[in-house]
Enzyme design. Structure first.
Site, PDB file in Angstrom:
ATOM      1  N   ARG A  74       0.825  -1.216   0.000  1.00  0.00           N
ATOM      2  CA  ARG A  74       0.000   0.000   0.000  1.00  0.00           C
ATOM      3  C   ARG A  74       0.862   1.271   0.000  1.00  0.00           C
ATOM      4  O   ARG A  74       0.436   2.306  -0.494  1.00  0.00           O
ATOM      5  CB  ARG A  74      -0.958  -0.014   1.210  1.00  0.00           C
ATOM      6  CG  ARG A  74      -2.036   1.089   1.187  1.00  0.00           C
ATOM      7  CD  ARG A  74      -3.075   0.849   2.272  1.00  0.00           C
ATOM      8  NE  ARG A  74      -4.190   1.800   2.222  1.00  0.00           N
ATOM      9  CZ  ARG A  74      -4.310   2.881   2.989  1.00  0.00           C
ATOM     10  NH1 ARG A  74      -3.383   3.153   3.901  1.00  0.00           N
ATOM     11  NH2 ARG A  74      -5.360   3.669   2.869  1.00  0.00           N
TER      12      ARG A  74
ATOM     13  N   ILE B 256      -7.070   7.781  -0.877  1.00  0.00           N
ATOM     14  CA  ILE B 256      -7.028   6.318  -0.963  1.00  0.00           C
ATOM     15  C   ILE B 256      -7.910   5.891   0.210  1.00  0.00           C
ATOM     16  O   ILE B 256      -7.750   6.391   1.337  1.00  0.00           O
ATOM     17  CB  ILE B 256      -5.578   5.777  -0.857  1.00  0.00           C
ATOM     18  CG1 ILE B 256      -5.531   4.236  -0.877  1.00  0.00           C
ATOM     19  CG2 ILE B 256      -4.853   6.291   0.370  1.00  0.00           C
ATOM     20  CD1 ILE B 256      -4.090   3.677  -0.976  1.00  0.00           C
ATOM     21  N   SER B 257      -8.883   5.008  -0.035  1.00  0.00           N
ATOM     22  CA  SER B 257      -9.820   4.642   1.028  1.00  0.00           C
ATOM     23  C   SER B 257      -9.107   3.989   2.210  1.00  0.00           C
ATOM     24  O   SER B 257      -8.044   3.373   2.055  1.00  0.00           O
ATOM     25  CB  SER B 257     -10.871   3.665   0.495  1.00  0.00           C
ATOM     26  OG  SER B 257     -11.614   4.243  -0.551  1.00  0.00           O
ATOM     27  N   GLN B 258      -9.728   4.109   3.363  1.00  0.00           N
ATOM     28  CA  GLN B 258      -9.236   3.448   4.583  1.00  0.00           C
ATOM     29  C   GLN B 258      -9.195   1.931   4.328  1.00  0.00           C
ATOM     30  O   GLN B 258     -10.135   1.386   3.739  1.00  0.00           O
ATOM     31  CB  GLN B 258     -10.234   3.771   5.693  1.00  0.00           C
ATOM     32  CG  GLN B 258      -9.872   3.217   7.031  1.00  0.00           C
ATOM     33  CD  GLN B 258     -10.964   3.501   8.069  1.00  0.00           C
ATOM     34  OE1 GLN B 258     -11.844   4.323   7.848  1.00  0.00           O
ATOM     35  NE2 GLN B 258     -10.888   2.819   9.186  1.00  0.00           N
ATOM     36  N   PRO B 259      -8.151   1.226   4.752  1.00  0.00           N
ATOM     37  CA  PRO B 259      -8.086  -0.229   4.529  1.00  0.00           C
ATOM     38  C   PRO B 259      -9.340  -0.969   5.008  1.00  0.00           C
ATOM     39  O   PRO B 259      -9.820  -1.892   4.328  1.00  0.00           O
ATOM     40  CB  PRO B 259      -6.838  -0.648   5.316  1.00  0.00           C
ATOM     41  CG  PRO B 259      -5.953   0.563   5.246  1.00  0.00           C
ATOM     42  CD  PRO B 259      -6.882   1.736   5.319  1.00  0.00           C
TER      43      PRO B 259
END
Ligand code: SAH
Length: 226
Positions: free
Chosen positions: A41, A67-70
């Protein structure tokens, strides 16, 4: 030991910790967790942010996007129920991280982004990592009819309503996962096409996404869309 292999070990260690965290937050699909455990990531964010890449948080990627939260990526992917070889359309390529997860799960991936710069950056990193998928620059709220129908469609930006074009592009038993709400929060919705013209709709938790901008989304021109 070279500096870079030391750094790689550090990132691998942090990825493991992140996977454990996601597990403790209720993610249990092993194919999703294993993809997260493999994908670097830190390569999907600016080098200035790479030390934060394995925190469970969204991070800026330019153009006012994130970038979206995992956890969000994991939860959406789990809801899709993706099986190997299935055709998956993603709306909102962004950094390319969610697309990488889907590729790692051996899906046949199609992804659309409306920001040219993000589209180019994502193509570059995904090609560098050796993933094969199709990219489109344009308005994803209209879907991608040339390759329809899809087994899964995932929208990674917040929509005001479920975009009806996307529903039409689902295969029988196909799943659409889309966050729907206002600019503050959105409810995760899963729509399954159970026959030619019947759909099942399920509601899940609230999330917070950047807005889905387009013909079947929000209008362009808010401060978040710079
Ligand atoms: N899946 C991404 C999340 C990026 S944030 C990731 O893993 O990093 C959502 C993205 O959706 C942003 O890059 C935004 O530019 C894009 N977007 C918003 N509306 C869109 C639309 N109508 N079509 C395609 N992309 C859109």
């Amino acid at each position: 030991m070279s500096g870079s292999s030391k750094a790689n070990r550090k990132f691998k260690y942090r990825r493991n910790k992140l996977v454990e965290k996601l597990r403790s937050k209720g993610i249990h699909d092993e194919s999703v967790l294993s993809a997260i455990n493999k994908i670097p990531r830190h390569l999907f964010v600016d080098t200035a942010l790479e030390n934060r890449a394995y925190e469970d948080s969204a991070l800026p990627i330019g153009k006012g996007q994130t970038i979206s939260q995992p956890y969000t990526v994991a939860a959406q992917t789990e809801l899709l129920n993706v099986k190997q070889g299935e055709k998956v359309l993603e709306i909102g390529t962004g950094s390319g991280y969610q697309a990488a997860i889907l590729c790692e799960m051996r899906a046949d991936v199609y992804t659309i982004e409306r920001h040219k710069e993000l589209y180019h950056n994502a193509r570059e990193i995904l090609q560098y990592l050796g993933y094969r998928l199709r990219f489109k620059l344009g308005d994803g709220t209209l879907g991608w009819s040339a390759y329809a129908p899809y087994d899964c469609i995932v929208v990674t930006a917040g929509a005001p309503v479920v975009p009806d074009e996307l529903i039409k592009q689902l295969k029988l038993m196909g799943r659409l996962v889309v966050p729907v709400g206002d600019h503050e929060k959105q409810k995760m919705i899963r729509i399954t096409r159970i026959s030619e013209d019947a759909y099942e709709e399920e509601h899940f938790n609230n999330f917070k996404f950047v807005p889905l901008i387009g013909k079947k989304g929000w209008e362009e021109g808010r401060s978040t869309d710079t």
